[in-house]
Motif scaffolding. Structure first.
Motif, short mmCIF file in Angstrom:
data_model
loop_
_atom_site.label_atom_id
_atom_site.label_comp_id
_atom_site.label_asym_id
_atom_site.label_seq_id
_atom_site.Cartn_x
_atom_site.Cartn_y
_atom_site.Cartn_z
N LYS A 58 1.55 1.29 -11.08
CA LYS A 58 1.48 -0.06 -10.55
C LYS A 58 0.41 -0.13 -9.48
N LYS A 59 -0.36 -1.21 -9.49
CA LYS A 59 -1.42 -1.40 -8.52
C LYS A 59 -1.24 -2.73 -7.80
N TYR A 60 -1.67 -2.74 -6.52
CA TYR A 60 -1.58 -3.93 -5.69
C TYR A 60 -3.00 -4.43 -5.40
N ILE A 61 -3.17 -5.72 -5.47
CA ILE A 61 -4.51 -6.29 -5.25
C ILE A 61 -4.88 -6.26 -3.77
N SER A 62 -3.90 -6.26 -2.88
CA SER A 62 -4.16 -6.38 -1.45
C SER A 62 -4.62 -5.08 -0.79
N ARG A 63 -4.79 -4.01 -1.53
CA ARG A 63 -5.18 -2.73 -0.92
C ARG A 63 -6.29 -2.06 -1.72
N ASP A 64 -6.98 -1.14 -1.08
CA ASP A 64 -8.05 -0.38 -1.72
C ASP A 64 -7.51 1.00 -2.12
N TYR A 65 -7.81 1.39 -3.35
CA TYR A 65 -7.40 2.71 -3.85
C TYR A 65 -8.61 3.64 -3.74
N ILE A 66 -8.52 4.59 -2.82
CA ILE A 66 -9.66 5.44 -2.49
C ILE A 66 -9.26 6.90 -2.64
N GLN A 67 -10.28 7.75 -2.70
CA GLN A 67 -10.07 9.20 -2.76
C GLN A 67 -10.07 9.78 -1.35
N PRO A 68 -9.50 10.98 -1.16
CA PRO A 68 -9.35 11.52 0.21
C PRO A 68 -10.65 11.73 0.95
N GLN A 69 -11.76 11.95 0.24
CA GLN A 69 -13.02 12.24 0.93
C GLN A 69 -13.48 11.08 1.81
#
Length: 588
Positions: free
Chosen positions: A383-394
């Motif tokens: 599930k994904k939320y539009i209100s947040r950014d999905y980023i990698q740890p770097q």
């Protein structure tokens, strides 16, 4: 005056072998090694080994005779000798089965205290902070060890407790300046009382015991014994400097020395990270979130000083860095390494949480709508939320090194990440420099130049206007002077004087005008350098340098040349490796 015999003075009298030192101190090899580690006495390499060894050509371990005499006056030497006596007496009691006397002797076990040695080796607090690099690296390593034959569980537990206390101070004071991910672990650098302290936090892997005795854990355990006392003193002083009580009390079960926690290594690490995600309790004076920067307004009189402007700029950057993640809420998935991420985000004012059903210490759930960033390392999400950014740890590490919030589009899930460059290397080094570092350096120089021009735009315009006005005024004055001169010559001609002087003056004026025209800027010509000629000139210059070197310095000169050739070869190999990687990336 008595004449000294051979090897009674000079370099032979300055050094002593390890066997002679053992006889002089009346200690075993293990006790002598422990004493030297605690006191900071190490073997020395003499300038002339044959003289120092009194004519012997064998390779022996040598110490300064002055250091061994220094060890003779140490009180813990008697404690080490008491250990030997204790072992003999308890062995005799066991042999004759005198358990009553054995119990009495065990209650009088000699205790080795090295607090005075720590104070002796570090007379000031700044001296102790300067020597924290190796101390923290070793204690962070031992805090991840399970119970081994030569490493008791109590020692690793003490290392874990001291490192967590140190990290809590780092988080509260917002002292971290640089981070880097490497094969060894996570590099951290913090600014503590004006001193740069760098340490390595190892990656968390399941411990696998080694069949061979490749590492001497007994010697490392002696170093840990000394470093735990040192870090305990430093933590005490640091906590009291910011108004915290010591020892601190955590909300998690970090200090519950239970055997159930020792059996499960996963819960052992989870409690450690849960303690970092919670604030300290029983605090006397809360540390302010916003730390005031140094006030430099009293130096307004010397605004022209570059040093004062540089200090003001650094103070503003530091204030912005302390609140880098302020107002942001993060959520990390279970596959992401949590400990370094928690340290960084909480050190710069952010909030962080994770799945409460898997790990303890979570503060909010994934369904929270106020989460701004979710850190993931796998492209598959239910599930994904539009209100947040999905980023990698770097992204977190690069933001700290750049001291600004970078765009997240280059760090989305599944995207090929930009190169993670080390902030600990010198930008002006002679070795290989990646092209991305060149681009970043040029971009930073351009931004810095642009900001300087924007700040000083008005002053530069005023300077340009004044300079143009000065040129116009000079030109007007020049024309007026020329007219006056012609009028004066006309008057002289009317008076009947010779016209030769006027002609000479006009020629000088024309000559001056031609010189002004010749000083104008002209387009340059491209000069192509011949590589063969340049190579030949370098070889000739090197031969001249070799001829200038004296015979006694020739070996040193050759050594320097070899080191230079090795560096050039490494640089060439890295460039070749990079070309191959770039060639593989290009699609066919």
């Amino acid at each position: 005056m008595r004449r000294l015999k051979k090897y009674q003075s000079g370099e032979a009298a300055q050094y002593i072998t390890r066997r002679a030192a053992l006889r002089k101190l009346q200690l075993s090899l293990n006790d002598f090694r422990r004493l030297c580690i605690i006191k900071g006495v190490y073997p020395r390499e003499p300038k002339h080994r044959r003289r120092a060894q009194k004519g012997s050509s064998d390779i022996k371990i040598l110490y300064h005779a002055k250091d061994i005499r220094f060890l003779l006056h140490e009180p813990i030497v008697w404690t080490l000798r008491d250990y030997k006596i204790f072992a003999k007496k308890t062995g005799r009691d066991r042999a004759i089965k005198d358990f009553r006397n054995l119990k009495r002797r065990l209650a009088l076990y000699p205790e080795l205290r090295i607090d005075h040695i720590v104070k002796e080796r570090y007379p000031t607090f700044i001296d102790a902070i300067k020597d924290l690099d190796d101390c923290l690296t070793l204690l962070f390593l031992f805090s991840t060890f399970p119970s081994l034959r030569l490493i008791p569980r109590d020692q690793s537990f003490l290392c874990r407790r001291l490192t967590i206390e140190f990290l809590h101070y780092i988080i509260s004071s917002k002292s971290i300046r640089k981070v880097f991910i490497s094969i060894k672990g996570f590099y951290f650098q913090a600014d503590i009382k004006g001193q740069k302290v760098t340490w390595i936090m190892p990656h968390h892997y399941p411990f696998k015991p080694h069949s061979k005795a490749e590492v001497d854990f007994k010697v490392m355990s002696i170093f840990v014994e000394f470093y735990t006392i040192l870090l305990g003193f430093v933590n005490y002083r640091l906590y009291h400097s910011v108004g915290y009580t010591y020892p601190p009390k955590f909300r998690s079960e970090i200090h519950n020395d239970l055997q159930d926690n020792f059996k499960d290594e996963l819960s052992y690490v989870s409690d450690r990270i849960a303690a970092l995600n919670s604030d300290l309790i029983f605090i006397e004076n809360e540390l302010e979130d916003e730390i005031e920067i140094m006030d430099l307004d009293f130096l307004e009189q010397s605004q022209s000083s570059n040093r004062i402007r540089k200090l003001k700029k650094e103070a503003k950057e530091l204030k912005a860095l302390r609140s880098l993640f302020k107002g942001l809420k993060f959520y990390i998935n279970r596959e992401v390494p949590r400990e370094p991420i928690v340290i960084l985000i909480r050190s710069f004012g952010g909030k962080i949480s994770w799945d409460s059903t898997v790990f303890v210490g979570a503060t909010y759930d994934e369904s929270d709508e106020t989460i701004t960033h979710q850190i993931v390392d796998r492209p598959i999400l239910s599930k994904k939320y539009i209100s947040r950014d999905y980023i990698q740890p770097q992204w977190v590490f690069d933001c700290v090194n750049k001291r600004t919030l970078l765009p997240t589009n280059s760090y989305f899930e599944g995207v090929v990440l930009p190169p993670h460059l080390s902030p600990f290397v010198d930008s002006n080094r002679d070795s290989y420099v990646p092209p991305e570092e060149h681009e970043n350096k040029n971009q930073s120089d351009f931004n810095q130049k642009k900001s300087v021009e924007e700040n000083a735009g008005c002053s530069e315009k005023e300077i340009i206007d004044s300079s143009t006005m000065d040129d116009e005024q000079l030109q007007i004055a020049y024309m007026e002077e020329k007219a006056d001169f012609e009028e004066y010559g006309h008057m002289q001609n009317e008076e009947g004087q010779n016209d030769d002087d006027v002609e000479v003056a006009e020629k000088e004026m024309q000559k001056q005008q031609r010189e002004e025209l010749s000083m104008s800027v002209q387009a340059g010509k491209v000069h192509k350098e011949n590589k063969n000629i340049r190579r030949k000139n370098e070889i000739d210059e090197h031969r001249l340098q070799a001829r200038m070197v004296k015979s006694r310095h020739r070996n040193l000169f050759r050594k320097l040349i070899r080191e230079k050739q090795v560096k050039e070869k490494e640089k060439w190999l890295l460039k070749k490796k990079r070309r191959n990687i770039d060639a593989q990336r290009i699609p066919n």
